[in-house]
Design an enzyme around this catalytic site. Sequence first.
Site, mmCIF file in Angstrom:
data_model
loop_
_atom_site.group_PDB
_atom_site.id
_atom_site.type_symbol
_atom_site.label_atom_id
_atom_site.label_comp_id
_atom_site.label_asym_id
_atom_site.label_seq_id
_atom_site.Cartn_x
_atom_site.Cartn_y
_atom_site.Cartn_z
ATOM 1 N N LYS A 53 88.342 -122.845 -53.353
ATOM 2 C CA LYS A 53 88.700 -124.241 -53.743
ATOM 3 C C LYS A 53 90.242 -124.165 -53.350
ATOM 4 O O LYS A 53 90.888 -123.013 -53.221
ATOM 5 C CB LYS A 53 88.615 -124.439 -54.993
ATOM 6 C CG LYS A 53 89.593 -124.045 -55.995
ATOM 7 C CD LYS A 53 89.473 -124.824 -57.274
ATOM 8 C CE LYS A 53 90.234 -123.847 -58.485
ATOM 9 N NZ LYS A 53 91.610 -123.330 -58.143
ATOM 10 N N PRO A 101 89.764 -113.762 -50.482
ATOM 11 C CA PRO A 101 90.852 -112.985 -50.940
ATOM 12 C C PRO A 101 91.171 -113.031 -52.461
ATOM 13 O O PRO A 101 90.881 -114.188 -52.972
ATOM 14 C CB PRO A 101 92.033 -113.214 -50.169
ATOM 15 C CG PRO A 101 91.258 -114.088 -49.023
ATOM 16 C CD PRO A 101 89.999 -114.734 -49.362
ATOM 17 N N GLY A 124 94.091 -113.366 -55.486
ATOM 18 C CA GLY A 124 95.332 -113.542 -55.842
ATOM 19 C C GLY A 124 95.820 -114.332 -54.927
ATOM 20 O O GLY A 124 97.068 -114.302 -54.574
ATOM 21 N N ALA A 125 95.093 -115.221 -54.291
ATOM 22 C CA ALA A 125 95.182 -116.254 -53.149
ATOM 23 C C ALA A 125 95.499 -117.575 -53.596
ATOM 24 O O ALA A 125 95.818 -118.446 -52.728
ATOM 25 C CB ALA A 125 94.514 -115.908 -52.062
ATOM 26 N N LEU A 166 92.880 -119.258 -54.671
ATOM 27 C CA LEU A 166 91.575 -119.841 -53.931
ATOM 28 C C LEU A 166 90.534 -119.912 -54.945
ATOM 29 O O LEU A 166 89.147 -120.453 -54.753
ATOM 30 C CB LEU A 166 91.304 -119.120 -52.559
ATOM 31 C CG LEU A 166 92.343 -119.251 -51.875
ATOM 32 C CD1 LEU A 166 91.953 -118.153 -50.459
ATOM 33 C CD2 LEU A 166 92.450 -120.463 -51.177
ATOM 34 N N GLY A 212 88.371 -117.881 -56.092
ATOM 35 C CA GLY A 212 87.066 -116.865 -55.654
ATOM 36 C C GLY A 212 86.408 -116.182 -56.989
ATOM 37 O O GLY A 212 85.290 -116.419 -56.944
ATOM 38 N N GLY A 213 87.170 -115.682 -57.892
ATOM 39 C CA GLY A 213 86.543 -114.888 -58.865
ATOM 40 C C GLY A 213 85.841 -116.006 -59.955
ATOM 41 O O GLY A 213 84.765 -115.889 -60.573
ATOM 42 N N SER A 214 86.505 -117.252 -60.078
ATOM 43 C CA SER A 214 85.915 -118.324 -60.941
ATOM 44 C C SER A 214 84.638 -118.865 -60.476
ATOM 45 O O SER A 214 83.732 -119.170 -60.993
ATOM 46 C CB SER A 214 87.042 -119.231 -61.137
ATOM 47 O OG SER A 214 88.186 -118.922 -61.883
ATOM 48 N N ASP A 258 89.276 -123.113 -64.718
ATOM 49 C CA ASP A 258 89.084 -123.592 -63.467
ATOM 50 C C ASP A 258 87.413 -123.256 -63.200
ATOM 51 O O ASP A 258 87.010 -124.029 -62.232
ATOM 52 C CB ASP A 258 89.805 -123.364 -62.276
ATOM 53 C CG ASP A 258 89.826 -121.898 -61.786
ATOM 54 O OD1 ASP A 258 89.317 -121.248 -62.829
ATOM 55 O OD2 ASP A 258 90.084 -121.427 -60.812
#
Length: 298
Positions: A37, A123, A125-126, A128, A130-132, A165
């Site tokens: 996102k 990636p 720490g960007a 975006l 991704g982990g969430s 998030d």
Amino acid sequence: MLIPLVFILVFLQIDNLIHHLVKCINAMEIRYLPNAKINIGLYVVEKRSDGYHNLETVFYPLPLYDELVVEEKPTLHESCKLEVEGISITTNQEDNLIVKAYRLLEKDFSLGNTAVYLCKNIPFGAGLGGGSSDAAFMLKALNELYSLQLTDDQLEEYAVKLGADCPFFIRNRPVLATGIGNIFQPIDVSLIGYQFVLVRPDIHVSTPTAYAGIKPQPPRFSLTGSIQLPIENWKQCIENDFEKTVFEKFSRIGEIKQELYEAGALYTTMSGSGSSVIGIFPQHQELRFTTGDAQVFS
């Protein structure tokens, strides 16, 4: 010289693509493509008594995907095992949000032994999410795999325990996010048909660094009103409060934003507190943006 990664992403003109979740289900396996996102506008409105900050931003799904396979595996010798390919993950398995999602549901439901395969493309720490996203899609996969019959509202209640998030990715539609980024209001905005260029320099922006120069205050312009304007007008009225502080400390990130505009972007912004920068381009424009020895994905 810092060499950023460049991702070129195109929204195709397919009905409801923004809500499209690619999945494949059989009796014992579910496959999902957790997406990234971006933030469109990001305002630090006020500091709360609990030390957190109230924010105002728009979360918008981005067509950059991880690959998640969740499989019931009775022969497995542990309740949840995660295997990762692609971008390396160095955290302990039990600290990964995917495994935490399993543990969260495991407290309330009888889950089988589960093997999880993740191909990590988004990636870290960007800015975006991704982990969430991986965690939210894990909740959805377990809900389907084990027929838990949880509603989206219930899945969101679990997801918020994993991250502010995370609930966004349950419904995965554009929202105005307020509070600490955990209160969602659907918003009518579509970027289908535009091209995205995502540039991620090899720079880590810590949360304390991003907040260091922030003076909380309401936005100069209404975000809900501004986002309804033609995208060509966003440059004048939709801002990211973190850019001033981050650009002063990491000038290369600010330079990338300017280079994207010079390459023809209609709007460009740092996503979240950095370090990624997003450029939004017309669909049919030939993209000639280059920044050093960059890797390009399409």
